[in-house]
Design a protein around this motif. Structure first.
Motif, PDB file in Angstrom:
ATOM      1  N   LYS A  59       0.836  -1.185   0.000  1.00  0.00           N
ATOM      2  CA  LYS A  59       0.000   0.000   0.000  1.00  0.00           C
ATOM      3  C   LYS A  59       0.880   1.247   0.000  1.00  0.00           C
ATOM      4  O   LYS A  59       2.045   1.190   0.376  1.00  0.00           O
ATOM      5  N   ASN A  60       0.279   2.369  -0.394  1.00  0.00           N
ATOM      6  CA  ASN A  60       0.966   3.653  -0.320  1.00  0.00           C
ATOM      7  C   ASN A  60       1.219   4.004   1.146  1.00  0.00           C
ATOM      8  O   ASN A  60       0.320   3.836   1.988  1.00  0.00           O
ATOM      9  N   PRO A  61       2.424   4.508   1.486  1.00  0.00           N
ATOM     10  CA  PRO A  61       2.724   4.822   2.889  1.00  0.00           C
ATOM     11  C   PRO A  61       1.737   5.795   3.531  1.00  0.00           C
ATOM     12  O   PRO A  61       1.370   5.642   4.694  1.00  0.00           O
ATOM     13  N   ARG A  62       1.273   6.786   2.785  1.00  0.00           N
ATOM     14  CA  ARG A  62       0.318   7.738   3.356  1.00  0.00           C
ATOM     15  C   ARG A  62      -1.018   7.051   3.676  1.00  0.00           C
ATOM     16  O   ARG A  62      -1.683   7.373   4.669  1.00  0.00           O
ATOM     17  N   GLU A  63      -1.391   6.094   2.839  1.00  0.00           N
ATOM     18  CA  GLU A  63      -2.629   5.335   3.094  1.00  0.00           C
ATOM     19  C   GLU A  63      -2.472   4.496   4.365  1.00  0.00           C
ATOM     20  O   GLU A  63      -3.391   4.421   5.193  1.00  0.00           O
ATOM     21  N   ILE A  64      -1.288   3.885   4.518  1.00  0.00           N
ATOM     22  CA  ILE A  64      -1.018   3.091   5.723  1.00  0.00           C
ATOM     23  C   ILE A  64      -1.036   3.987   6.953  1.00  0.00           C
ATOM     24  O   ILE A  64      -1.605   3.625   7.996  1.00  0.00           O
ATOM     25  N   ALA A  65      -0.427   5.158   6.821  1.00  0.00           N
ATOM     26  CA  ALA A  65      -0.390   6.092   7.944  1.00  0.00           C
ATOM     27  C   ALA A  65      -1.801   6.468   8.375  1.00  0.00           C
ATOM     28  O   ALA A  65      -2.109   6.535   9.574  1.00  0.00           O
ATOM     29  N   GLN A  66      -2.687   6.703   7.409  1.00  0.00           N
ATOM     30  CA  GLN A  66      -4.067   7.065   7.742  1.00  0.00           C
ATOM     31  C   GLN A  66      -4.775   5.913   8.454  1.00  0.00           C
ATOM     32  O   GLN A  66      -5.548   6.130   9.401  1.00  0.00           O
ATOM     33  N   ILE A  67      -4.518   4.693   8.015  1.00  0.00           N
ATOM     34  CA  ILE A  67      -5.122   3.513   8.658  1.00  0.00           C
ATOM     35  C   ILE A  67      -4.684   3.428  10.120  1.00  0.00           C
ATOM     36  O   ILE A  67      -5.498   3.170  11.023  1.00  0.00           O
ATOM     37  N   PHE A  88       5.059  10.314   7.000  1.00  0.00           N
ATOM     38  CA  PHE A  88       5.401  10.541   8.405  1.00  0.00           C
ATOM     39  C   PHE A  88       4.116  10.688   9.219  1.00  0.00           C
ATOM     40  O   PHE A  88       3.156  11.348   8.779  1.00  0.00           O
ATOM     41  N   ILE A  89       4.110  10.099  10.408  1.00  0.00           N
ATOM     42  CA  ILE A  89       3.011  10.302  11.349  1.00  0.00           C
ATOM     43  C   ILE A  89       3.539  11.231  12.439  1.00  0.00           C
ATOM     44  O   ILE A  89       4.347  10.827  13.278  1.00  0.00           O
ATOM     45  N   ASN A  90       3.139  12.494  12.370  1.00  0.00           N
ATOM     46  CA  ASN A  90       3.602  13.497  13.325  1.00  0.00           C
ATOM     47  C   ASN A  90       2.569  13.652  14.437  1.00  0.00           C
ATOM     48  O   ASN A  90       1.383  13.879  14.164  1.00  0.00           O
ATOM     49  N   ILE A  91       3.040  13.554  15.662  1.00  0.00           N
ATOM     50  CA  ILE A  91       2.149  13.543  16.826  1.00  0.00           C
ATOM     51  C   ILE A  91       2.456  14.727  17.729  1.00  0.00           C
ATOM     52  O   ILE A  91       3.622  14.976  18.063  1.00  0.00           O
ATOM     53  N   ARG A  92       1.400  15.419  18.108  1.00  0.00           N
ATOM     54  CA  ARG A  92       1.535  16.504  19.082  1.00  0.00           C
ATOM     55  C   ARG A  92       0.834  16.065  20.367  1.00  0.00           C
ATOM     56  O   ARG A  92      -0.281  15.553  20.325  1.00  0.00           O
ATOM     57  N   LEU A  93       1.515  16.277  21.493  1.00  0.00           N
ATOM     58  CA  LEU A  93       1.003  15.786  22.768  1.00  0.00           C
ATOM     59  C   LEU A  93       0.099  16.788  23.469  1.00  0.00           C
ATOM     60  O   LEU A  93       0.167  17.988  23.222  1.00  0.00           O
ATOM     61  N   THR A  94      -0.692  16.279  24.361  1.00  0.00           N
ATOM     62  CA  THR A  94      -1.572  17.120  25.168  1.00  0.00           C
ATOM     63  C   THR A  94      -0.778  17.798  26.279  1.00  0.00           C
ATOM     64  O   THR A  94       0.240  17.264  26.734  1.00  0.00           O
ATOM     65  N   PRO A  95      -1.236  18.950  26.754  1.00  0.00           N
ATOM     66  CA  PRO A  95      -0.610  19.556  27.926  1.00  0.00           C
ATOM     67  C   PRO A  95      -0.583  18.600  29.114  1.00  0.00           C
ATOM     68  O   PRO A  95       0.377  18.576  29.892  1.00  0.00           O
ATOM     69  N   ALA A  96      -1.633  17.779  29.254  1.00  0.00           N
ATOM     70  CA  ALA A  96      -1.714  16.845  30.383  1.00  0.00           C
ATOM     71  C   ALA A  96      -0.546  15.865  30.389  1.00  0.00           C
ATOM     72  O   ALA A  96      -0.060  15.463  31.453  1.00  0.00           O
ATOM     73  N   SER A  97      -0.084  15.472  29.185  1.00  0.00           N
ATOM     74  CA  SER A  97       1.033  14.518  29.130  1.00  0.00           C
ATOM     75  C   SER A  97       2.295  15.144  29.706  1.00  0.00           C
ATOM     76  O   SER A  97       3.074  14.488  30.402  1.00  0.00           O
ATOM     77  N   TYR A  98       2.494  16.425  29.425  1.00  0.00           N
ATOM     78  CA  TYR A  98       3.674  17.105  29.953  1.00  0.00           C
ATOM     79  C   TYR A  98       3.500  17.460  31.422  1.00  0.00           C
ATOM     80  O   TYR A  98       4.467  17.477  32.190  1.00  0.00           O
ATOM     81  N   GLN A  99       2.275  17.743  31.809  1.00  0.00           N
ATOM     82  CA  GLN A  99       2.020  17.992  33.228  1.00  0.00           C
ATOM     83  C   GLN A  99       2.323  16.738  34.053  1.00  0.00           C
ATOM     84  O   GLN A  99       2.804  16.832  35.187  1.00  0.00           O
TER      85      GLN A  99
END
Length: 575
Positions: A59-67, A88-99
């Motif tokens: 499969k296309n990598p972007r399609e896999i990333a969406q799955i 790339f799967i870019n993840i931004r964390l919640t403030p709670a995770s850093y708290q």
């Protein structure tokens, strides 16, 4: 468990769920293997897992990333996810995770960032400095002193069991030349017109040792036979230089578990054998010792060394290499899993033969050699080679006296050991932001000042007067838990994000023997704290917000102090 590990579990669960539901067809789910993006605008963490399994999934990598994103389970860590570039799967964390990171810092205190003992490397022997006891240590030895101690500290915090050792080169020709040099100066000081011996030690310290003997014994040794006088003076001078080394290193904060004497390698133990004989026997039993031209050789070419090495000369004398063989065999006999030696770059030619001897005993890879480059000394940008006081080489002890332990350590550790260091004495003495150690220590002192201002006046005054510790003040100040969910300002998040990197940094720095990374981390953390303090009022705010921000200030203090401690640098409460 660190945020990265928690987040990898979440992404891995998404992969497993996608496989279980037939959205992806793979033989097995690959690991998420998260990385920090170089550009923070791309998020807090990123995974390339979609690109890594594209061929297998057809499969296309972007399609896999969406799955994968569509199958992410409910969690408190992820605020948003973006699919970028080829997948790339870019993840931004919640403030709670850093708290939650700040909460861990406040609970674990100086234990924050501690790791577990790595598999198969439980007990490590770290040997460093190991200067010849024939003169004062030079500034290069100071770099090894800082590097060795910091490496041990970082590795211990990462979970290793580290044993620090100084190998005393107190046998061989150089020790006899040392004794003869002192004897020559002794006779000269007593009026005899004799030249200094060929290849003798000519530093002013030799004259000082000889004068000390005269002050104590007068001309007692003039008429004694030369051999007796040489041996006696060698031992007097040796004891004095060894004590000077011990005193200098102790003052620098080094704590060696063992000062190992080379001489002991040639002494028979209760079983009637010496480390030398035992090491040769062990190598011979493996078939790597042979006799040629009356000499005893080690077949090191069997392990890719450029030539075989002589251990015992045809006249029966032991080579320097023989001492290395016996010493390293003795280390293995003491039960160490891994050996680390810190050597100057001029010893690079010895690495292969020493690796070969461990391989001969069936322990390939058990020896690791860290080669370090030189220290170039400057004063206001001008190269410095001689001491103004003595007109000779600037010693390590003189540098410490002028610059101080903290600045010397920090600047010696500011770069990787495989790069030379340009050490400017005047920069090291500056009390401003141009001096990195001052900049970091000032941040810590500023934090302590804020905490004192937040405490009742009597407690703050007691800390300044020294009748109450900073820890006591902090314990009283934070008797009640703060509501950390109030910490959502970008400057607050940036500080907590940097704290979240600490455990991984320690682990990687220990694995890569890269203590210098802690200096960069400390400077980054200090800079983020100064930005936070500029952007966020701490005192005089709403009481709950003030309490939360004071907790953040205290968490920064804990991590900054620990980073400095791992470098062997103090964290002053006031400056």
């Amino acid at each position: 468990m660190q945020i990265r590990e928690q987040l990898e579990l979440v992404v891995n669960d998404a992969l497993k769920d996608a496989l279980a539901k037939g959205a992806l067809e793979l033989d097995e789910a690959p690991s998420a293997a998260l990385e920090r993006p170089r550009d923070e605008s791309n998020g807090d963490w990123a995974s390339t897992v979609a690109m890594r399994c594209a061929k297998q999934a057809k499969k296309n990598p972007r399609e896999i990333a969406q799955i994968i994103v569509d199958h992410l389970p409910e969690n408190d860590l992820i605020e948003s996810v973006e699919i970028a570039g080829p997948g790339f799967i870019n993840i931004r964390l919640t403030p709670a995770s850093y708290q939650s990171v700040l909460f861990d810092v406040l609970v674990q205190k100086e234990n924050y960032g501690k790791g577990e003992i790595p598999e198969g490397m439980r007990y490590v022997n770290l040997e460093y400095v190991s200067a010849n006891p024939t003169g004062p240590m030079h500034v290069g030895h100071g770099r090894w002193a800082a590097l060795g101690d910091a490496t041990a500290r970082v590795m211990r915090h990462a979970g290793y069991d580290v044993y620090e050792e100084f190998y005393i080169n107190d046998a061989g020709v150089q020790m006899d030349l040392f004794g003869k040099s002192v004897a020559c100066r002794y006779l000269q000081l007593l009026g005899q017109d004799i030249p200094m011996i060929e290849n003798g030690y000519g530093g002013g310290y030799i004259k000082d040792i000889a004068q000390g003997i005269i002050d104590r014994d007068g001309d007692k040794w003039v008429d004694v036979d030369e051999e007796t006088r040489t041996v006696e003076f060698r031992e007097i001078a040796y004891a004095e230089m060894l004590q000077l080394m011990k005193d200098t290193l102790a003052g620098f904060g080094n704590k060696f578990d063992c000062w190992f004497s080379e001489r002991s390698l040639y002494v028979d133990g209760p079983d009637g054998t010496s480390p030398v004989s035992r090491s040769i026997k062990a190598m011979d039993e493996k078939g790597y010792v042979y006799e040629k031209d009356g000499a005893t050789w080690f077949r090191s070419t069997a392990f890719d060394d450029e030539k075989d090495r002589v251990m015992i000369k045809e006249n029966g004398e032991f080579t320097y290499f023989m001492s290395d063989v016996a010493y390293h065999y003795d280390k293995l006999s003491r039960g160490f899993d891994h050996l680390i030696n810190i050597w100057g770059a001029d010893h690079h030619g010895y690495v292969k033969r020493c690796e070969a001897m461990l391989a001969a005993w069936g322990r390939p890879g058990a020896l690791e050699v860290m080669l370090g480059q030189l220290v170039n000394l400057y004063r206001d940008g001008e190269a410095v080679r001689m001491s103004k006081r003595t007109g000779e080489m600037i010693t390590f002890a003189e540098l410490i006296d002028e610059v101080g332990v903290d600045a010397t350590r920090y600047l010696m550790l500011s770069r990787s050991q495989d790069q030379p260091i340009d050490f400017d004495i005047e920069v090291a003495k500056k009390k401003d932001a141009s001096n990195p150690v001052y900049y970091v220590q000032y941040a810590h002192a500023r934090i302590c000042s804020i905490l004192r201002k937040a405490a009742p006046a009597g407690d703050a005054e007691a800390v300044v007067a020294g009748t109450k510790s900073m820890d006591e003040l902090i314990e009283k100040l934070f008797a009640d838990e703060a509501d950390l969910s109030l910490l959502t300002h970008e400057s607050e998040i940036a500080l907590m994000r940097k704290m979240s990197e600490f455990g991984e940094l320690v682990s990687d720095a220990a694995r890569d023997r890269a203590a210098f990374r802690l200096t960069h981390y400390a400077q980054d953390l200090a800079a983020l704290f100064h930005q936070f303090y500029t952007n966020c009022h701490v005192l005089g705010e709403d009481k709950e917000l003030e309490k939360a921000r004071l907790s953040l200030v205290n968490g920064t203090r804990i991590v900054l102090a620990k980073a400095l401690d791992l470098l062997g640098v103090s964290a002053p409460a006031q400056m």
